[in-house]
Design a protein around this motif. Structure first.
Motif, PDB file in Angstrom:
ATOM      1  N   LEU A 155       0.832  -1.200   0.000  1.00  0.00           N
ATOM      2  CA  LEU A 155       0.000   0.000   0.000  1.00  0.00           C
ATOM      3  C   LEU A 155       0.872   1.259   0.000  1.00  0.00           C
ATOM      4  O   LEU A 155       0.591   2.220  -0.724  1.00  0.00           O
ATOM      5  CB  LEU A 155      -0.919   0.000   1.225  1.00  0.00           C
ATOM      6  CG  LEU A 155      -1.789   1.248   1.418  1.00  0.00           C
ATOM      7  CD1 LEU A 155      -2.735   1.442   0.235  1.00  0.00           C
ATOM      8  CD2 LEU A 155      -2.578   1.152   2.729  1.00  0.00           C
ATOM      9  N   TRP A 156       1.923   1.242   0.796  1.00  0.00           N
ATOM     10  CA  TRP A 156       2.825   2.390   0.886  1.00  0.00           C
ATOM     11  C   TRP A 156       3.476   2.679  -0.470  1.00  0.00           C
ATOM     12  O   TRP A 156       3.602   3.832  -0.882  1.00  0.00           O
ATOM     13  CB  TRP A 156       3.885   2.117   1.944  1.00  0.00           C
ATOM     14  CG  TRP A 156       4.964   3.142   2.092  1.00  0.00           C
ATOM     15  CD1 TRP A 156       6.311   2.930   2.024  1.00  0.00           C
ATOM     16  CD2 TRP A 156       4.809   4.548   2.350  1.00  0.00           C
ATOM     17  NE1 TRP A 156       6.998   4.100   2.223  1.00  0.00           N
ATOM     18  CE2 TRP A 156       6.103   5.113   2.422  1.00  0.00           C
ATOM     19  CE3 TRP A 156       3.705   5.380   2.514  1.00  0.00           C
ATOM     20  CZ2 TRP A 156       6.323   6.469   2.653  1.00  0.00           C
ATOM     21  CZ3 TRP A 156       3.923   6.733   2.738  1.00  0.00           C
ATOM     22  CH2 TRP A 156       5.207   7.261   2.810  1.00  0.00           C
ATOM     23  N   ILE A 157       3.854   1.640  -1.175  1.00  0.00           N
ATOM     24  CA  ILE A 157       4.442   1.807  -2.508  1.00  0.00           C
ATOM     25  C   ILE A 157       3.407   2.380  -3.475  1.00  0.00           C
ATOM     26  O   ILE A 157       3.709   3.252  -4.289  1.00  0.00           O
ATOM     27  CB  ILE A 157       4.986   0.460  -3.017  1.00  0.00           C
ATOM     28  CG1 ILE A 157       6.209   0.043  -2.197  1.00  0.00           C
ATOM     29  CG2 ILE A 157       5.361   0.547  -4.499  1.00  0.00           C
ATOM     30  CD1 ILE A 157       6.626  -1.396  -2.411  1.00  0.00           C
ATOM     31  N   GLN A 158       2.160   1.912  -3.363  1.00  0.00           N
ATOM     32  CA  GLN A 158       1.092   2.425  -4.234  1.00  0.00           C
ATOM     33  C   GLN A 158       0.834   3.911  -3.989  1.00  0.00           C
ATOM     34  O   GLN A 158       0.536   4.660  -4.928  1.00  0.00           O
ATOM     35  CB  GLN A 158      -0.196   1.637  -3.991  1.00  0.00           C
ATOM     36  CG  GLN A 158      -0.177   0.218  -4.537  1.00  0.00           C
ATOM     37  CD  GLN A 158      -1.478  -0.512  -4.259  1.00  0.00           C
ATOM     38  OE1 GLN A 158      -2.330  -0.032  -3.509  1.00  0.00           O
ATOM     39  NE2 GLN A 158      -1.632  -1.684  -4.841  1.00  0.00           N
ATOM     40  N   LEU A 159       0.947   4.333  -2.737  1.00  0.00           N
ATOM     41  CA  LEU A 159       0.658   5.725  -2.381  1.00  0.00           C
ATOM     42  C   LEU A 159       1.854   6.654  -2.573  1.00  0.00           C
ATOM     43  O   LEU A 159       1.734   7.866  -2.357  1.00  0.00           O
ATOM     44  CB  LEU A 159       0.199   5.804  -0.917  1.00  0.00           C
ATOM     45  CG  LEU A 159      -1.133   5.136  -0.574  1.00  0.00           C
ATOM     46  CD1 LEU A 159      -1.401   5.231   0.921  1.00  0.00           C
ATOM     47  CD2 LEU A 159      -2.275   5.776  -1.356  1.00  0.00           C
ATOM     48  N   ASN A 160       2.986   6.106  -2.973  1.00  0.00           N
ATOM     49  CA  ASN A 160       4.223   6.897  -3.037  1.00  0.00           C
ATOM     50  C   ASN A 160       4.077   8.145  -3.887  1.00  0.00           C
ATOM     51  O   ASN A 160       4.431   9.257  -3.455  1.00  0.00           O
ATOM     52  CB  ASN A 160       5.359   6.025  -3.569  1.00  0.00           C
ATOM     53  CG  ASN A 160       6.634   6.805  -3.810  1.00  0.00           C
ATOM     54  OD1 ASN A 160       6.933   7.206  -4.947  1.00  0.00           O
ATOM     55  ND2 ASN A 160       7.405   7.036  -2.767  1.00  0.00           N
ATOM     56  N   ARG A 161       3.575   8.002  -5.089  1.00  0.00           N
ATOM     57  CA  ARG A 161       3.479   9.154  -5.992  1.00  0.00           C
ATOM     58  C   ARG A 161       2.545  10.229  -5.431  1.00  0.00           C
ATOM     59  O   ARG A 161       2.859  11.428  -5.484  1.00  0.00           O
ATOM     60  CB  ARG A 161       2.993   8.699  -7.366  1.00  0.00           C
ATOM     61  CG  ARG A 161       2.922   9.820  -8.413  1.00  0.00           C
ATOM     62  CD  ARG A 161       2.628   9.257  -9.783  1.00  0.00           C
ATOM     63  NE  ARG A 161       3.707   8.389 -10.237  1.00  0.00           N
ATOM     64  CZ  ARG A 161       4.807   8.836 -10.847  1.00  0.00           C
ATOM     65  NH1 ARG A 161       4.971  10.127 -11.061  1.00  0.00           N
ATOM     66  NH2 ARG A 161       5.746   7.986 -11.225  1.00  0.00           N
ATOM     67  N   GLN A 162       1.392   9.799  -4.885  1.00  0.00           N
ATOM     68  CA  GLN A 162       0.442  10.775  -4.347  1.00  0.00           C
ATOM     69  C   GLN A 162       1.017  11.542  -3.163  1.00  0.00           C
ATOM     70  O   GLN A 162       0.867  12.761  -3.088  1.00  0.00           O
ATOM     71  CB  GLN A 162      -0.853  10.073  -3.919  1.00  0.00           C
ATOM     72  CG  GLN A 162      -1.715   9.611  -5.071  1.00  0.00           C
ATOM     73  CD  GLN A 162      -1.485   8.148  -5.378  1.00  0.00           C
ATOM     74  OE1 GLN A 162      -0.367   7.654  -5.261  1.00  0.00           O
ATOM     75  NE2 GLN A 162      -2.539   7.454  -5.776  1.00  0.00           N
ATOM     76  N   ILE A 163       1.681  10.820  -2.244  1.00  0.00           N
ATOM     77  CA  ILE A 163       2.201  11.504  -1.056  1.00  0.00           C
ATOM     78  C   ILE A 163       3.347  12.444  -1.417  1.00  0.00           C
ATOM     79  O   ILE A 163       3.457  13.549  -0.880  1.00  0.00           O
ATOM     80  CB  ILE A 163       2.635  10.488   0.032  1.00  0.00           C
ATOM     81  CG1 ILE A 163       2.976  11.207   1.340  1.00  0.00           C
ATOM     82  CG2 ILE A 163       3.804   9.646  -0.399  1.00  0.00           C
ATOM     83  CD1 ILE A 163       1.824  11.868   2.025  1.00  0.00           C
ATOM     84  N   VAL A 164       4.200  12.031  -2.364  1.00  0.00           N
ATOM     85  CA  VAL A 164       5.307  12.906  -2.785  1.00  0.00           C
ATOM     86  C   VAL A 164       4.763  14.156  -3.460  1.00  0.00           C
ATOM     87  O   VAL A 164       5.197  15.279  -3.164  1.00  0.00           O
ATOM     88  CB  VAL A 164       6.267  12.155  -3.731  1.00  0.00           C
ATOM     89  CG1 VAL A 164       7.283  13.129  -4.352  1.00  0.00           C
ATOM     90  CG2 VAL A 164       7.005  11.056  -2.978  1.00  0.00           C
ATOM     91  N   GLN A 165       3.808  13.974  -4.364  1.00  0.00           N
ATOM     92  CA  GLN A 165       3.241  15.127  -5.068  1.00  0.00           C
ATOM     93  C   GLN A 165       2.445  16.026  -4.125  1.00  0.00           C
ATOM     94  O   GLN A 165       2.489  17.265  -4.246  1.00  0.00           O
ATOM     95  CB  GLN A 165       2.355  14.646  -6.215  1.00  0.00           C
ATOM     96  CG  GLN A 165       3.133  14.000  -7.354  1.00  0.00           C
ATOM     97  CD  GLN A 165       2.227  13.523  -8.480  1.00  0.00           C
ATOM     98  OE1 GLN A 165       1.035  13.329  -8.292  1.00  0.00           O
ATOM     99  NE2 GLN A 165       2.803  13.327  -9.657  1.00  0.00           N
TER     100      GLN A 165
END
Length: 254
Positions: free
Chosen positions: A161-171
């Motif tokens: 889940l953390w890997i899936q959310l990586n782009r959203q949290i960084v952006q």
């Protein structure tokens, strides 16, 4: 003459028997060498696979719950390999290196990560899938309990889940830092929605949820301040936070 013939036959019989014995022992010795080589190869391949799992998890590993299981299996495999290897010194070095690696603390979870490339995300997901199969194998072999396996499996689910959310949290973090709170709010809303819909209970998840909620409160500070004068400020705040957790209809700051 008859005595000579008997002696000759006896000698020939002895030679044949000796040949059979020597041949049998040579065959047995060859069989033992072959079995030793096969066992050596099996253990070496197993050690390499487990070592690759440990390396693959290292950069995103925030908990030793799974890595400890891997290190146990890896070290046991290397120690067994010592009995079959032709280069024990090399194996002893691997054991020492593994023991040092096991003593190292995992990385600290941060809700402000670096961006993963598409290839990195694909690689991590593949590694987690293979690791899940390895943990299932260890459970079936009785090396870990069902409860421990489930805890490890939940941890791998969280990492996925953390890997899936990586782009959203960084952006989201990038837009928040640059002052583009409209986009940041939308992305934080998407993240909160994912966290809310997932049943995993992990310390990292709580840290991330608190971090994102605090960011949302900061973005919505003017609206939150206005709610203090309402009849039921707590209910109004709860409705506001519930609405921003919906990616379909995110609240926009005024």
């Amino acid at each position: 003459m008859a005595t000579l013939q008997i002696l000759t036959i006896a000698v020939l019989i002895i030679i044949v028997l000796l040949s059979v014995i020597v041949g049998s022992r040579a065959h047995q010795k060859e069989k033992e060498i072959t079995e030793r080589r096969v066992k050596q190869l099996q253990l070496s391949n197993r050690a390499d696979r487990v070592e690759s799992h440990i390396r693959g998890l290292k950069d995103i590993n925030t908990d030793t719950i799974a890595s400890d299981v891997l290190y146990d299996f890896y070290l046991d495999t290397l120690r067994e390999l010592l009995q079959y290897t032709d280069d024990p010194e090399k194996i002893e070095i691997r054991i020492a290196t593994a023991e040092e690696g096991r003593d190292m603390e995992p990385i600290e979870f941060s809700p402000e990560p670096e961006m993963f490339s598409f290839q990195e995300k694909s690689n991590y997901k593949e590694r987690l899938t293979k690791l899940a199969k390895m943990l299932l194998y260890l459970r079936r072999k009785g090396r870990i309990s069902n409860a421990h396996y489930q805890a490890c499996y939940d941890y791998l689910r969280w990492l996925n889940l953390w890997i899936q959310l990586n782009r959203q949290i960084v952006q989201a973090n990038k837009n928040f830092d640059s002052g583009d709170t409209r986009v940041a709010q939308t992305l934080y809303g998407v993240i909160l929605s994912h966290l809310k819909s997932d049943s995993i209970e992990r310390p990292e998840k709580k840290i991330l949820k608190t971090f994102v909620t605090d960011r949302m409160k900061e973005i919505l500070a003017p609206q939150i301040a206005a709610m203090k004068d309402s009849e039921n400020p707590e209910e109004a705040l709860a409705k506001l936070m519930q609405s921003v957790e919906s990616p379909e209809a995110p609240m926009k700051p005024k």
